[in-house]
Design a protein around this motif. Sequence first.
Motif, PDB file in Angstrom:
ATOM      1  N   ASP A  43       0.816  -1.221   0.000  1.00  0.00           N
ATOM      2  CA  ASP A  43       0.000   0.000   0.000  1.00  0.00           C
ATOM      3  C   ASP A  43       0.847   1.267   0.000  1.00  0.00           C
ATOM      4  O   ASP A  43       0.484   2.266  -0.621  1.00  0.00           O
ATOM      5  N   ALA A  44       1.985   1.241   0.693  1.00  0.00           N
ATOM      6  CA  ALA A  44       2.784   2.456   0.844  1.00  0.00           C
ATOM      7  C   ALA A  44       3.453   2.891  -0.448  1.00  0.00           C
ATOM      8  O   ALA A  44       3.841   4.063  -0.579  1.00  0.00           O
ATOM      9  N   THR A  45       3.596   1.996  -1.419  1.00  0.00           N
ATOM     10  CA  THR A  45       4.302   2.353  -2.660  1.00  0.00           C
ATOM     11  C   THR A  45       3.362   2.637  -3.818  1.00  0.00           C
ATOM     12  O   THR A  45       3.830   2.925  -4.926  1.00  0.00           O
ATOM     13  N   ARG A  46       2.072   2.579  -3.595  1.00  0.00           N
ATOM     14  CA  ARG A  46       1.132   2.759  -4.707  1.00  0.00           C
ATOM     15  C   ARG A  46       1.275   4.163  -5.314  1.00  0.00           C
ATOM     16  O   ARG A  46       1.345   5.158  -4.609  1.00  0.00           O
ATOM     17  N   GLY A  47       1.332   4.183  -6.644  1.00  0.00           N
ATOM     18  CA  GLY A  47       1.449   5.453  -7.349  1.00  0.00           C
ATOM     19  C   GLY A  47       2.856   5.993  -7.429  1.00  0.00           C
ATOM     20  O   GLY A  47       3.063   7.102  -7.937  1.00  0.00           O
ATOM     21  N   SER A  48       3.831   5.235  -6.960  1.00  0.00           N
ATOM     22  CA  SER A  48       5.203   5.734  -6.952  1.00  0.00           C
ATOM     23  C   SER A  48       5.948   5.365  -8.233  1.00  0.00           C
ATOM     24  O   SER A  48       5.531   4.487  -8.987  1.00  0.00           O
ATOM     25  N   VAL A  49       7.046   6.052  -8.464  1.00  0.00           N
ATOM     26  CA  VAL A  49       7.945   5.768  -9.589  1.00  0.00           C
ATOM     27  C   VAL A  49       9.275   5.346  -8.996  1.00  0.00           C
ATOM     28  O   VAL A  49       9.844   6.042  -8.152  1.00  0.00           O
ATOM     29  N   ASN A  50       9.773   4.198  -9.433  1.00  0.00           N
ATOM     30  CA  ASN A  50      11.010   3.640  -8.906  1.00  0.00           C
ATOM     31  C   ASN A  50      12.062   3.667 -10.007  1.00  0.00           C
ATOM     32  O   ASN A  50      11.822   3.168 -11.109  1.00  0.00           O
ATOM     33  N   ASP A  51      13.229   4.256  -9.720  1.00  0.00           N
ATOM     34  CA  ASP A  51      14.259   4.394 -10.759  1.00  0.00           C
ATOM     35  C   ASP A  51      15.389   3.374 -10.623  1.00  0.00           C
ATOM     36  O   ASP A  51      16.458   3.546 -11.214  1.00  0.00           O
ATOM     37  N   ALA A  52      15.162   2.290  -9.866  1.00  0.00           N
ATOM     38  CA  ALA A  52      16.173   1.233  -9.783  1.00  0.00           C
ATOM     39  C   ALA A  52      16.399   0.623 -11.158  1.00  0.00           C
ATOM     40  O   ALA A  52      15.515   0.619 -12.017  1.00  0.00           O
ATOM     41  N   LEU A  53      17.603   0.094 -11.368  1.00  0.00           N
ATOM     42  CA  LEU A  53      17.934  -0.563 -12.631  1.00  0.00           C
ATOM     43  C   LEU A  53      17.303  -1.951 -12.632  1.00  0.00           C
ATOM     44  O   LEU A  53      17.799  -2.885 -11.997  1.00  0.00           O
ATOM     45  N   VAL A  54      16.211  -2.069 -13.349  1.00  0.00           N
ATOM     46  CA  VAL A  54      15.422  -3.302 -13.397  1.00  0.00           C
ATOM     47  C   VAL A  54      15.633  -3.972 -14.743  1.00  0.00           C
ATOM     48  O   VAL A  54      15.782  -3.304 -15.773  1.00  0.00           O
ATOM     49  N   GLU A  55      15.650  -5.302 -14.742  1.00  0.00           N
ATOM     50  CA  GLU A  55      15.816  -6.060 -15.972  1.00  0.00           C
ATOM     51  C   GLU A  55      14.600  -6.948 -16.204  1.00  0.00           C
ATOM     52  O   GLU A  55      13.901  -7.336 -15.255  1.00  0.00           O
ATOM     53  N   ALA A  56      14.380  -7.305 -17.451  1.00  0.00           N
ATOM     54  CA  ALA A  56      13.246  -8.161 -17.797  1.00  0.00           C
ATOM     55  C   ALA A  56      13.277  -9.482 -17.034  1.00  0.00           C
ATOM     56  O   ALA A  56      12.226 -10.040 -16.674  1.00  0.00           O
ATOM     57  N   ILE A  57      14.465  -9.995 -16.764  1.00  0.00           N
ATOM     58  CA  ILE A  57      14.592 -11.271 -16.068  1.00  0.00           C
ATOM     59  C   ILE A  57      14.134 -11.192 -14.614  1.00  0.00           C
ATOM     60  O   ILE A  57      14.032 -12.234 -13.947  1.00  0.00           O
ATOM     61  N   ASP A  58      13.824 -10.008 -14.118  1.00  0.00           N
ATOM     62  CA  ASP A  58      13.359  -9.873 -12.735  1.00  0.00           C
ATOM     63  C   ASP A  58      11.911 -10.325 -12.556  1.00  0.00           C
ATOM     64  O   ASP A  58      11.478 -10.570 -11.421  1.00  0.00           O
ATOM     65  N   LEU A  59      11.158 -10.433 -13.638  1.00  0.00           N
ATOM     66  CA  LEU A  59       9.739 -10.777 -13.473  1.00  0.00           C
ATOM     67  C   LEU A  59       9.554 -12.232 -13.051  1.00  0.00           C
ATOM     68  O   LEU A  59       8.710 -12.526 -12.199  1.00  0.00           O
ATOM     69  N   ALA A  60      10.301 -13.158 -13.613  1.00  0.00           N
ATOM     70  CA  ALA A  60      10.120 -14.570 -13.248  1.00  0.00           C
ATOM     71  C   ALA A  60      10.317 -14.793 -11.750  1.00  0.00           C
ATOM     72  O   ALA A  60       9.456 -15.401 -11.097  1.00  0.00           O
ATOM     73  N   PRO A  61      11.413 -14.320 -11.139  1.00  0.00           N
ATOM     74  CA  PRO A  61      11.531 -14.509  -9.695  1.00  0.00           C
ATOM     75  C   PRO A  61      10.489 -13.731  -8.899  1.00  0.00           C
ATOM     76  O   PRO A  61      10.085 -14.170  -7.813  1.00  0.00           O
ATOM     77  N   THR A  62      10.023 -12.608  -9.438  1.00  0.00           N
ATOM     78  CA  THR A  62       8.968 -11.859  -8.760  1.00  0.00           C
ATOM     79  C   THR A  62       7.696 -12.688  -8.665  1.00  0.00           C
ATOM     80  O   THR A  62       7.040 -12.738  -7.613  1.00  0.00           O
ATOM     81  N   PHE A  63       7.344 -13.353  -9.753  1.00  0.00           N
ATOM     82  CA  PHE A  63       6.117 -14.157  -9.752  1.00  0.00           C
ATOM     83  C   PHE A  63       6.240 -15.346  -8.796  1.00  0.00           C
ATOM     84  O   PHE A  63       5.316 -15.645  -8.044  1.00  0.00           O
ATOM     85  N   VAL A  64       7.370 -16.039  -8.836  1.00  0.00           N
ATOM     86  CA  VAL A  64       7.570 -17.169  -7.921  1.00  0.00           C
ATOM     87  C   VAL A  64       7.476 -16.683  -6.477  1.00  0.00           C
ATOM     88  O   VAL A  64       6.828 -17.316  -5.624  1.00  0.00           O
ATOM     89  N   ASP A  65       8.119 -15.563  -6.198  1.00  0.00           N
ATOM     90  CA  ASP A  65       8.101 -14.970  -4.858  1.00  0.00           C
ATOM     91  C   ASP A  65       6.683 -14.593  -4.447  1.00  0.00           C
ATOM     92  O   ASP A  65       6.247 -14.839  -3.315  1.00  0.00           O
TER      93      ASP A  65
END
Length: 539
Positions: A361-383
Amino acid sequence: MEKPKNVLWIMCDQLRYDYLGCSGHPTLKTPNIDALAARGVRFSNAYVQSPICGPSRMSFYTGRYMRSHGSHWNGWPLRVGEPTLGDHLKQIGVRNVLVGKTHMAADVEGLKQLGIPPDSIIGVHVSQCGFEPYERDDGLHPTGKPRPRYDAYLREHGYEAENPWEHWANSGADDDGDLQNGWLLVHADKAARIPDEHSETPYMTRRAMDFITEAADDPRPWCLHLSYIKPHWPYIAPEPYASMYSPADMIPVVRSEQERQEAHPVFAAYMNMRYSRNMARDGAREKVIPTYMGLIKQIDDQLGVLMKFLEEKNLLDSTMIVFTSDHGDYLGDHWMGEKDLFHDCSAKVPLIVVDPSREADATRGSVNDALVEAIDLAPTFVDYFGAPPPRHILEGRSLLPWLRGETPAWRKVALSEYDYSMQDVRLMLGQPIERCRLFMVFDGRWKMVHASGFRPMLYDLRSDPDELIDRGTDPECAEVIARLQAELFDWALHPNNHITTPNAKIAAYADNQLQVKNGVLIGIWDETELAAIYKRIGI
């Protein structure tokens, strides 16, 4: 009982990061995508692992870099045995379902060697990149190729032709009713010959809703990959989207005479490709971009339909929603067409993640400028589904900490790769096949492109956000290049390739002296030394 968690993973094809209202486009209104950003986190520095469809998607679907999964070009099979998101989700009881495009090519030879029939349960799972293909449609259907189910749908609605996909959905007509081939850029300003409701984007939206409706009778949670075909070419849209935007709505082109005159040899070769020459010609952008914008607006409208459907099904509070793209589109910027290189308009993609959990809830509507890669989605879903991501296989990192207000230890650079051995660029440059490799290293300010056999390219996005000035030969940047080359070297030497042996098993072997415990007594001098070892490890 707590409702099962689900994931709705929406991917567009060839959608630029900057062609959304929430990312600052001044005239293209995308209220439904913007609403997702308001409910979740928009990652403003998300990069694909290769700026072309097939390799990019294989990285999304495996959570691994192109150098690791080995599928370097469109149509290159993902080898049998390469772990996919579908494999990881299957282990925890989650369905991994496809509606739309994947660009997956089956490893037919590998299946044959293992004696696995392609139409068997295992064969389909492997051949479809770990997806349950509810409806697969890779979106490009020239005459003479296998026909999609969408063709039958068009015929059911009266659109008869040898190739309904091309002749109706992706072609226009002139004032006399003569066919205007939508493959040709000159006809991009024509309206498609079918109404909006029968075009590809609404059709795929309905198919996704069909699956979700049917899944209500199945207790298993699901990850649904809704993979839209557009705004990828053929650049042609049905009304009202064909007439919704005009050249007056376009943002200015980003290019300079200097970058063309002083171009790196690889960059110069790409400027000389047919699609680049045509997108750089006078009047081309005015033909293509208003239609490109209309196709994006159509996707946004359909996402409004889909979100209303999820709300009616009471699924919004249990479904993670992800919106992204497989790469961008030059659209004439930098004298280029298509994608292929690593300017932000090509390698950077939109990424919005809506985590319905209260912890987010605390991050809703925010913009995050971390260096993110496409390969981050698979572990995100498992997590998200509650399982630990297998770190010995997945090379990406879960985004859940960012979504839930934490500041995790994170990567210093984003990396992307490209293999141009299948293109005319190889012939123009006289490069051997094994040397046709490009690597991008970006640290948030400096973007270096290593080109095997050539000098590096370098851009300072702080002083030159449009990436117009290549400082690869600037002696003042020698230390920057050396630092980024060291990052590339370190990355190249440390792939996650222990895919058959988890890290915990590796650690336990030495930590618990399993060799000695198993009776393998290598290099021990005498009984006294052996007794001391036994005592230390508790035997």
